[in-house]
Design a protein around this motif. Structure first.
Motif, PDB file in Angstrom:
ATOM      1  N   TYR A  14      42.113   2.279   3.820  1.00 23.65           N
ATOM      2  CA  TYR A  14      41.891   3.653   3.352  1.00 23.65           C
ATOM      3  C   TYR A  14      41.891   4.513   4.598  1.00 23.65           C
ATOM      4  CZ  TYR A  14      39.869   1.391  -0.831  1.00 23.65           C
ATOM      5  OH  TYR A  14      39.642   0.629  -1.942  1.00 23.65           O
ATOM      6  N   ARG A  17      40.256   3.113   7.791  1.00 21.94           N
ATOM      7  CA  ARG A  17      39.271   2.065   7.478  1.00 21.94           C
ATOM      8  C   ARG A  17      39.955   0.867   6.807  1.00 21.94           C
ATOM      9  NH1 ARG A  17      33.753   2.486   6.933  1.00 21.94           N
ATOM     10  NH2 ARG A  17      33.886   4.743   7.078  1.00 21.94           N
ATOM     11  N   ALA A  19      39.743  -2.065   4.506  1.00 22.36           N
ATOM     12  CA  ALA A  19      38.858  -2.582   3.451  1.00 22.36           C
ATOM     13  C   ALA A  19      39.143  -4.050   3.168  1.00 22.36           C
ATOM     14  CB  ALA A  19      39.021  -1.769   2.178  1.00 22.36           C
ATOM     15  N   GLY A  42      34.503  -5.319   0.722  1.00 16.20           N
ATOM     16  CA  GLY A  42      35.852  -5.197   0.164  1.00 16.20           C
ATOM     17  C   GLY A  42      35.995  -5.758  -1.244  1.00 16.20           C
ATOM     18  N   SER A  44      35.073  -4.536  -4.358  1.00 14.34           N
ATOM     19  CA  SER A  44      35.634  -3.595  -5.344  1.00 14.34           C
ATOM     20  C   SER A  44      37.105  -3.332  -5.045  1.00 14.34           C
ATOM     21  CB  SER A  44      34.884  -2.271  -5.332  1.00 14.34           C
ATOM     22  OG  SER A  44      33.554  -2.479  -5.720  1.00 14.34           O
ATOM     23  N   THR A  45      37.441  -3.307  -3.764  1.00 10.89           N
ATOM     24  CA  THR A  45      38.831  -3.075  -3.388  1.00 10.89           C
ATOM     25  C   THR A  45      39.709  -4.227  -3.892  1.00 10.89           C
ATOM     26  OG1 THR A  45      38.138  -1.827  -1.455  1.00 10.89           O
ATOM     27  CG2 THR A  45      40.380  -2.706  -1.421  1.00 10.89           C
TER      28      THR A  45
END
Ligand SMILES: Nc1ncnc2c1ncn2[C@@H]1O[C@H](COP(=O)(O)OP(=O)(O)OP(=O)(O)O)[C@@H](O)[C@H]1O
Length: 300
Positions: A14, A17, A19, A42, A44-45
């Motif tokens: 992102y 960043r 993730a 990470g 949820s990613t």
């Protein structure tokens, strides 16, 4: 058999960043997978990428053999319940079921009705007035009535009291047995996961720290205790994850695929919770937790 999830060098950024970094995973079908890791690791990613809500920055991801959410058929095969189990507050329970039926070609109305009755939800009740546990049960019912091949939950039980949590996880296990569905769920509640999961993925700081079948992983992890100095020359196939030393005694958390040397007599397998905590502790503080040094420091 086609893996439920297959990633190769998966990377998600992102802005600046990172993730997810170089995530390579193979998750076989028919498992309940626990996805665990500290805040911001990470999870949820990874779930967003699995559902097709996010696209990778680099690497590949296949869900049930194809690109995530590639088409309507692919979307129908995956049920996703996001964090906080979102529902439409102004719609009733019955409205949610009607919407589910309208939007999902494989909708199982019998299953939906049966579940709503079983968990005692009033079809006329507005979803905004349901308790957290009831909302989670409604979201689970809708996701399952899609008759997906893969159910994904992002922290489904975080806000529930212990009884609601137990009921939710019981329902989940019933669905798994009834629908032969694969499940991936992220959670911080390790003791809950221990009861329901048979496959584990630990993410730390955007990378996979540990992944595999829970039974195999537990068989490979031990806590060994001995006199200080006993473990100074361990064979190289024994990886030390954590070491705690007092003046006289050493307690090591280790991983090995080989049987332990007979000279190590005081050894026990870790449970899932302690195994995961060992990796999280190592990631947070490094491999050696020297109790004696900490006591001395505290006394200074
Ligand atoms: N939309 C976004 N924009 C920028 N950074 C993001 C975004 N979503 C997540 N991140 C960052 O990516 C990293 C991974 O976040 P992610 O939400 O996947 O972690 P998580 O393991 O699910 O955390 P938690 O346990 O707190 O829910 C974090 O550093 C987070 O700040």
């Amino acid at each position: 058999m086609t893996p439920v999830l297959r990633t190769r060098g998966l990377h998600k950024r992102y802005g600046r960043r990172h993730a997810l970094t170089d995530v390579t995973l193979d998750i076989p079908p028919g498992r309940i997978v626990a996805l665990v890791g500290p805040n911001g690791a990470g999870k949820s990613t990874l779930l967003g990428l699995t559902c097709g809500l996010l696209t990778p920055t680099a690497g590949t991801i296949e869900v049930l053999g194809t690109r995530p959410a590639a088409d309507a058929a692919g979307l129908a095969k995956v049920g996703f319940v996001a964090q906080d189990t979102p529902v439409y507050a102004g719609l009733s329970v019955a409205d949610h079921l009607r919407l589910g039926a309208r939007l999902n070609p494989g909708w199982d109305e019998g299953l939906a009705q049966r579940r709503i009755k079983q968990i005692g939800l009033d079809p006329a009740q507005k979803a905004g007035r349901l308790s957290g546990g009831q909302r989670a049960q409604l979201a689970l019912t809708i996701a399952a009535a899609k008759r997906p091949e893969l159910l994904i939950f992002d922290e489904p039980v975080a806000a529930l009291d212990p009884l609601a949590r137990r009921n939710f996880l019981q329902s989940l296990m019933e669905f798994v047995a009834e629908l032969e569905v694969s499940v991936i769920l992220s959670s911080h509640l390790l003791s809950d996961l221990e009861r329901v999961c048979d496959h584990l993925v630990v993410l730390v700081a955007s990378q996979v720290e540990l992944a595999g079948e829970v039974d195999d992983l537990i068989a490979a992890h031990y806590r060994i205790v001995g006199a200080r100095g006993d473990f100074d020359a361990l064979p190289p196939e024994i990886e030390v994850l954590l070491a705690e030393h007092t003046a006289r005694q050493s307690t090591l958390t280790v991983r090995t695929s080989q049987p332990l040397p007979v000279s190590i007599q005081n050894a026990e397998h870790l449970d899932l919770e302690d195994m995961v905590l060992a990796y999280l502790t190592r990631a947070a503080y490094g491999p050696v937790d020297d109790l004696a040094a900490r006591v001395l420091e505290a006394q200074r």
